[in-house]
Design a protein around this motif. Structure first.
Motif, PDB file in Angstrom:
ATOM      1  N   ASP A 123       0.855  -1.177   0.000  1.00  0.00           N
ATOM      2  CA  ASP A 123       0.000   0.000   0.000  1.00  0.00           C
ATOM      3  C   ASP A 123       0.893   1.230   0.000  1.00  0.00           C
ATOM      4  OD1 ASP A 123      -2.631   0.778  -0.091  1.00  0.00           O
ATOM      5  OD2 ASP A 123      -3.133   0.171   1.954  1.00  0.00           O
ATOM      6  N   ASP A 124       0.444   2.285  -0.644  1.00  0.00           N
ATOM      7  CA  ASP A 124       1.195   3.544  -0.637  1.00  0.00           C
ATOM      8  C   ASP A 124       0.199   4.641  -0.303  1.00  0.00           C
ATOM      9  OD1 ASP A 124       2.664   5.832  -1.145  1.00  0.00           O
ATOM     10  OD2 ASP A 124       3.668   5.024  -2.903  1.00  0.00           O
ATOM     11  N   GLY A 125       0.032   4.889   0.995  1.00  0.00           N
ATOM     12  CA  GLY A 125      -0.927   5.899   1.425  1.00  0.00           C
ATOM     13  C   GLY A 125      -2.152   5.293   2.106  1.00  0.00           C
ATOM     14  N   GLY A 126      -2.298   3.980   2.011  1.00  0.00           N
ATOM     15  CA  GLY A 126      -3.353   3.318   2.784  1.00  0.00           C
ATOM     16  C   GLY A 126      -4.703   3.206   2.097  1.00  0.00           C
ATOM     17  N   ASP A 127      -4.771   3.402   0.776  1.00  0.00           N
ATOM     18  CA  ASP A 127      -6.078   3.319   0.117  1.00  0.00           C
ATOM     19  C   ASP A 127      -6.589   1.882   0.032  1.00  0.00           C
ATOM     20  OD1 ASP A 127      -6.254   6.005  -0.084  1.00  0.00           O
ATOM     21  OD2 ASP A 127      -5.827   6.129  -2.219  1.00  0.00           O
ATOM     22  N   LEU A 128      -5.703   0.902  -0.167  1.00  0.00           N
ATOM     23  CA  LEU A 128      -6.154  -0.495  -0.108  1.00  0.00           C
ATOM     24  C   LEU A 128      -6.622  -0.796   1.304  1.00  0.00           C
ATOM     25  CD1 LEU A 128      -3.414  -2.552  -2.075  1.00  0.00           C
ATOM     26  CD2 LEU A 128      -5.741  -2.032  -2.837  1.00  0.00           C
ATOM     27  N   GLY A 129      -5.867  -0.284   2.264  1.00  0.00           N
ATOM     28  CA  GLY A 129      -6.201  -0.491   3.681  1.00  0.00           C
ATOM     29  C   GLY A 129      -7.588   0.040   4.011  1.00  0.00           C
ATOM     30  N   ALA A 130      -7.945   1.183   3.412  1.00  0.00           N
ATOM     31  CA  ALA A 130      -9.267   1.765   3.673  1.00  0.00           C
ATOM     32  C   ALA A 130     -10.357   0.801   3.207  1.00  0.00           C
ATOM     33  CB  ALA A 130      -9.399   3.106   2.959  1.00  0.00           C
TER      34      ALA A 130
END
Ligand code: NAI
Length: 417
Positions: A123-130
């Motif tokens: 992830d780069d910035g956490g968008d998948l994480g969101a």
């Protein structure tokens, strides 16, 4: 073909860019060679949401060389290089991204990349994480862990961890020394100015450059601005960091005061509303604004739009906003990461280190399969040291080693009875 890209015919141009980057990424080359033999990701699926450009392609291919099924998507619609995406698809990878897509399509691409049901995510910035903490929580069952690339993503994951809501282990690539000391500082420092200079075709020397945020990225940008002959003004919210900027010889002031003094403004805070209405009102005619923080929330463009009587493109990647009193304010790359949205991002040698960490980080998560707790983990020091040692070797540099006596001297303290 399981992909959504702009145009497969762009593949040859993209391949050329990838090959150039690859030639300049010796550390990753060495890791790929080992992965080819070891196959650390045999039977594993990896989804990566990361700026899709030439260096990233090298990382994706390194993971594939290690036996992973890889699905790639962007982490910012403006940083996607369509030719690079095409080259990856031509090579058989699943890629979901197109330059300049709207927010809805961007999210659809994230979901498509997740549809392989990954064991590991980058992830780069956490968008998948969101998504994985929202409507795609079902996908966290198979997930062994994530490797997060940037400050903003780690910040978001630490918030989830603090609230006991983090659903999987996250390895903080950003906090590795081989990441933030080089990528954030020297990478951002150089690539932000490459982008500003190419986009504007203006000189930096003699200008007042306002650097908002003197963290790892801000330090690099301020250093390069000074080297290019600018007068550097730093704005900060942390008193200690502001003192550091002062000791480096920069002017330190509030954004309200800097607004009237600056010619070029660069935000790198990871915060929002760093430059707002009150500041726009005080800026000089011709002020140039850009952002290099992860999200496009640092310059409040809604307020700038509302204030202006006319807006329009004045040059590729530059929008001009005319104020009621006739002053012009120019914004580069729509306030998104200027070095990626209006440039090629960090130099290949820098991303060689960052992506070596990513590749070895993914291998670490794979090896620890299921045994890591759901929290933010520091990068193991051995991986950091390994990447630095590989880089020194690739550059033909040797360093001293502690002798056993020195090692004993620095690691023991024998008190007299
Ligand atoms: P950092 O946490 O080291 O530094 C941020 C600094 O901004 C801190 O010193 C903080 O006190 C200061 N700050 C926070 N709010 C502020 C405000 N309202 N006004 C003035 N200063 C403020 O973070 P780092 O590593 O420097 O990253 C900054 C941003 O850049 C993050 O969003 C990160 O994800 C992104 N980034 C961008 C890269 C690029 O290629 N453009 C590369 C690496 C990181």
């Amino acid at each position: 073909m399981n992909s959504d890209i702009a145009d497969i015919r762009l593949a040859p141009a993209g391949e050329q860019k990838i090959q150039w980057a690859w030639r300049n990424m010796p550390v990753l080359q060495g890791i790929a060679e080992e992965f080819r033999k070891e196959k650390p990701f045999a039977g594993l699926r990896i989804t990566a949401s990361i700026h899709v450009e030439a260096k990233t392609a090298c990382l994706a291919r390194t993971l594939a060389a290690g036996g992973a099924q890889v699905a790639l998507t962007g982490c910012n619609p403006l940083s996607t290089k369509d030719d690079v995406a095409a080259a990856l698809v031509a090579g058989g990878m699943d890629v979901f991204c197109r330059h300049g897509v709207d927010a809805q399509t961007y999210t659809t691409h994230l979901e498509q990349a997740l549809s392989i049901r990954p064991h590991i995510i980058i992830d780069d910035g956490g968008d998948l994480g969101a998504l994985l903490h929202g409507r795609r929580r079902d996908l966290t069952k198979d997930l062994l862990g994530a490797c997060e690339e940037t400050t903003t993503g780690i910040h978001r994951m630490r918030i989830l961890e603090k609230e006991n809501r983090l659903l999987y282990p996250v390895l903080s690539i950003n906090d590795a020394r081989c990441k933030h000391l080089f990528d954030n500082r020297y990478g951002t420092g150089q690539s932000v100015f490459t982008a500003i200079m190419a986009t504007t075709n203006l000189i930096i020397a003699g200008k007042a450059v306002v650097v908002a945020g003197f963290g790892m990225c801000g330090k690099g940008v301020a250093m390069r601005a000074k080297g290019l002959g600018a007068r550097v003004i730093v704005t900060e919210t942390d008193p200690v960091t502001a003192c550091e900027a002062l000791m480096e010889g920069y002017e330190v002031m509030t954004m309200s005061n800097a607004a009237a003094a600056g010619d070029i403004f660069i935000t790198l805070t990871g915060c929002k509303d760093v430059i707002t209405e009150d500041h726009f009102k005080r800026m000089k005619d011709g002020a140039i604004l850009c952002n290099a923080g992860h999200f496009d929330v640092e310059i409040n463009l809604n307020q700038l739009r509302a204030l202006s009587v006319e807006t329009g493109k004045v040059r590729d990647n530059i929008i001009g906003y005319r104020m009621p009193d006739g002053r012009m304010i120019y914004v580069l790359a729509e306030g998104r990461l200027v070095n990626l949205a209006s440039g090629d991002g960090h130099p290949a040698e820098i991303m060689d280190m960052s992506f070596a960490l990513q590749a070895l980080g993914c291998r670490y998560v794979a090896r620890k399969a299921g045994s890591l707790e759901s929290r933010v983990h520091d990068m193991p020091t051995e991986i950091d040291t390994e990447v630095a040692s590989r880089l020194l070797a690739a550059r033909g540099r040797q360093i001293d080693r502690l002798t056993p006596a020195q090692d004993h001297y620095v690691n023991h303290w024998e008190l007299d009875d």
